[in-house]
Design a protein around this motif. Sequence first.
Motif, PDB file in Angstrom:
ATOM      1  N   GLN A  71      22.983  33.583  74.233  1.00  9.78           N
ATOM      2  CA  GLN A  71      24.250  32.962  74.538  1.00  9.78           C
ATOM      3  C   GLN A  71      24.292  31.777  73.678  1.00  9.78           C
ATOM      4  O   GLN A  71      25.358  31.124  73.363  1.00  9.78           O
ATOM      5  CB  GLN A  71      24.390  32.860  76.147  1.00  9.78           C
ATOM      6  CG  GLN A  71      24.579  33.871  76.986  1.00  9.78           C
ATOM      7  CD  GLN A  71      24.085  33.730  78.468  1.00  9.78           C
ATOM      8  OE1 GLN A  71      23.237  32.722  78.623  1.00  9.78           O
ATOM      9  NE2 GLN A  71      24.989  34.532  79.112  1.00  9.78           N
ATOM     10  N   ILE A  72      23.064  31.156  73.631  1.00 15.73           N
ATOM     11  CA  ILE A  72      23.175  29.831  72.887  1.00 15.73           C
ATOM     12  C   ILE A  72      23.561  30.195  71.343  1.00 15.73           C
ATOM     13  O   ILE A  72      24.417  29.268  70.730  1.00 15.73           O
ATOM     14  CB  ILE A  72      21.601  29.367  72.770  1.00 15.73           C
ATOM     15  CG1 ILE A  72      21.438  28.730  74.327  1.00 15.73           C
ATOM     16  CG2 ILE A  72      21.573  28.042  71.819  1.00 15.73           C
ATOM     17  CD1 ILE A  72      22.274  27.839  74.971  1.00 15.73           C
ATOM     18  N   ARG A  73      23.165  31.133  70.726  1.00 14.79           N
ATOM     19  CA  ARG A  73      23.376  31.563  69.303  1.00 14.79           C
ATOM     20  C   ARG A  73      25.024  31.689  69.272  1.00 14.79           C
ATOM     21  O   ARG A  73      25.663  31.294  68.092  1.00 14.79           O
ATOM     22  CB  ARG A  73      22.684  32.725  69.067  1.00 14.79           C
ATOM     23  CG  ARG A  73      21.498  32.709  68.819  1.00 14.79           C
ATOM     24  CD  ARG A  73      20.815  34.009  68.156  1.00 14.79           C
ATOM     25  NE  ARG A  73      21.267  35.222  68.636  1.00 14.79           N
ATOM     26  CZ  ARG A  73      20.519  36.446  68.990  1.00 14.79           C
ATOM     27  NH1 ARG A  73      19.257  36.169  68.678  1.00 14.79           N
ATOM     28  NH2 ARG A  73      21.023  37.394  69.470  1.00 14.79           N
ATOM     29  N   ALA A 113      24.164  18.695  71.327  1.00 17.16           N
ATOM     30  CA  ALA A 113      23.701  19.619  72.568  1.00 17.16           C
ATOM     31  C   ALA A 113      22.728  18.821  73.545  1.00 17.16           C
ATOM     32  O   ALA A 113      22.659  19.358  74.748  1.00 17.16           O
ATOM     33  CB  ALA A 113      22.860  20.688  72.166  1.00 17.16           C
ATOM     34  N   ARG A 136      27.246  30.192  70.979  1.00 20.34           N
ATOM     35  CA  ARG A 136      28.050  28.943  70.846  1.00 20.34           C
ATOM     36  C   ARG A 136      27.538  28.141  69.629  1.00 20.34           C
ATOM     37  O   ARG A 136      28.597  27.020  69.482  1.00 20.34           O
ATOM     38  CB  ARG A 136      27.303  27.943  71.953  1.00 20.34           C
ATOM     39  CG  ARG A 136      27.427  28.650  73.439  1.00 20.34           C
ATOM     40  CD  ARG A 136      26.613  27.881  74.359  1.00 20.34           C
ATOM     41  NE  ARG A 136      26.536  28.289  75.729  1.00 20.34           N
ATOM     42  CZ  ARG A 136      25.679  27.984  76.653  1.00 20.34           C
ATOM     43  NH1 ARG A 136      25.125  26.505  76.508  1.00 20.34           N
ATOM     44  NH2 ARG A 136      25.383  28.668  77.825  1.00 20.34           N
ATOM     45  N   TRP A 147      20.818  23.895  78.593  1.00 22.93           N
ATOM     46  CA  TRP A 147      20.617  25.052  77.977  1.00 22.93           C
ATOM     47  C   TRP A 147      19.922  26.110  79.291  1.00 22.93           C
ATOM     48  O   TRP A 147      19.792  27.311  79.245  1.00 22.93           O
ATOM     49  CB  TRP A 147      19.931  25.155  76.659  1.00 22.93           C
ATOM     50  CG  TRP A 147      20.682  24.614  75.571  1.00 22.93           C
ATOM     51  CD1 TRP A 147      21.929  24.289  75.606  1.00 22.93           C
ATOM     52  CD2 TRP A 147      20.373  24.572  74.465  1.00 22.93           C
ATOM     53  NE1 TRP A 147      22.280  23.899  74.403  1.00 22.93           N
ATOM     54  CE2 TRP A 147      21.314  24.188  73.646  1.00 22.93           C
ATOM     55  CE3 TRP A 147      19.000  25.014  73.692  1.00 22.93           C
ATOM     56  CZ2 TRP A 147      21.157  24.116  72.270  1.00 22.93           C
ATOM     57  CZ3 TRP A 147      18.745  24.855  72.241  1.00 22.93           C
ATOM     58  CH2 TRP A 147      19.964  24.492  71.686  1.00 22.93           C
TER      59      TRP A 147
END
Length: 414
Positions: A36-38, A47, A40, A29
């Motif tokens: 951006q993580i949200r 992860a 995905r 990450w």
Amino acid sequence: MRSPIDYDAVAALANQPLDWRFKGLPAEWWGATPAQIRERLPELFGAGVVGPVCVLHASALTHNLVTMARWCRRRGVELAPHGKTHMAPQLLARQFDAGATAVTVATVGQVRVLRAFGVRDVLLANQVVDAAGVAWLSRELDADPDFRVVCWVDSVRGVELMSTALTGSERPLDVCVEVGMAGGRTGCRTADEVDAVARAVVASAQLRLVGVAGYEAARGHDVTAEALAAVTGYLTDMRAAVVRLAGAFETDDVLVTAGGSTYFDRVADVLTGDWPAGQAVRTVVRSGCYLTHDDGLYERTSPLRDAGAGGLIPAMSVWAQVLSHPEAGLALVGMGRRDVSFDQGLPVPKTLRGGHVTKLNDQHAYLALGEVEVRVGDWLRFGVSHPCTTFDKWPMIPVVDDDNRVVDLIRTFF
């Protein structure tokens, strides 16, 4: 009318790239932003998290926000949640959205964090005696007419120190006289002391007397009949102070505030209802731990601890792996005092029935297994007791849905 917090500043946190500073999060990450993580929706363990890792549970957070807001409306009290619990502007914004009218903090340093995010209504639940801290508050008040902070005072000496530090200020600093209890923490111990401090405040051109404050859990969190009677007695003394000082308050909107996370129902019982004619009183509770609740202290003592009756739900967990199984009945887990609270009880296994934590080292938990078996490498989930001293160990905390997918990342500022 200004917002209670700068929502743009809060939203901007989602655009700050992740890196090595945030323990537990996957190295994959790094360089990506929380936004951006949200997008995905990564599954937490797929992860590549590096244990231990603290998480918040999205559905439980929402439930607790709604539950506490409903309770406050029903009981006729306002909520100024203690921000030192999480020191997370993203969570505070949600508390404001749910109806909180202010935020409570304990130090000038914590006020500085909140002001960086535009928070404008603050209860500073302490007597501020350092000249630099008072001077900074004064500059903030003078620079922003929408900023309001209320501090406590419990001594004539404190009044003198604050007044001296405020010399030349354009706006007076609002204060509540603090009522204490014998053997407790801060606060005036007698009615005569309360009245003397109030008179000193009224005599000061730099301060303004706006209410009465206290903390009813200063001697512990027992919920025995004897302890509850003592709490009620203390709150009755607070009520008497409000009535007695009616002619001294320098505002038409008198503030009376108490209420941690154990006795806020008693606060509503005693500090609401009929006040003398002509006395307009706002009752504000300051519970902070309701947001995440817990599996220990507040699961035993919160007035809303009965989840089956629509009460609060634990919303914080720490996941860790079994590192060693050196003898029968004992496993060592990769989670310790650097990762999880221990001041009000040890972590509680949630995925291992029959096991219990017996002690913590800096990075290890001693897990008594009983009849249960585990394998080295197993991931185990633990509930916490007292969320305040778990939050401060994690600069970034994933929020997960009921399928352990990461739906948000919460930044803390301790």
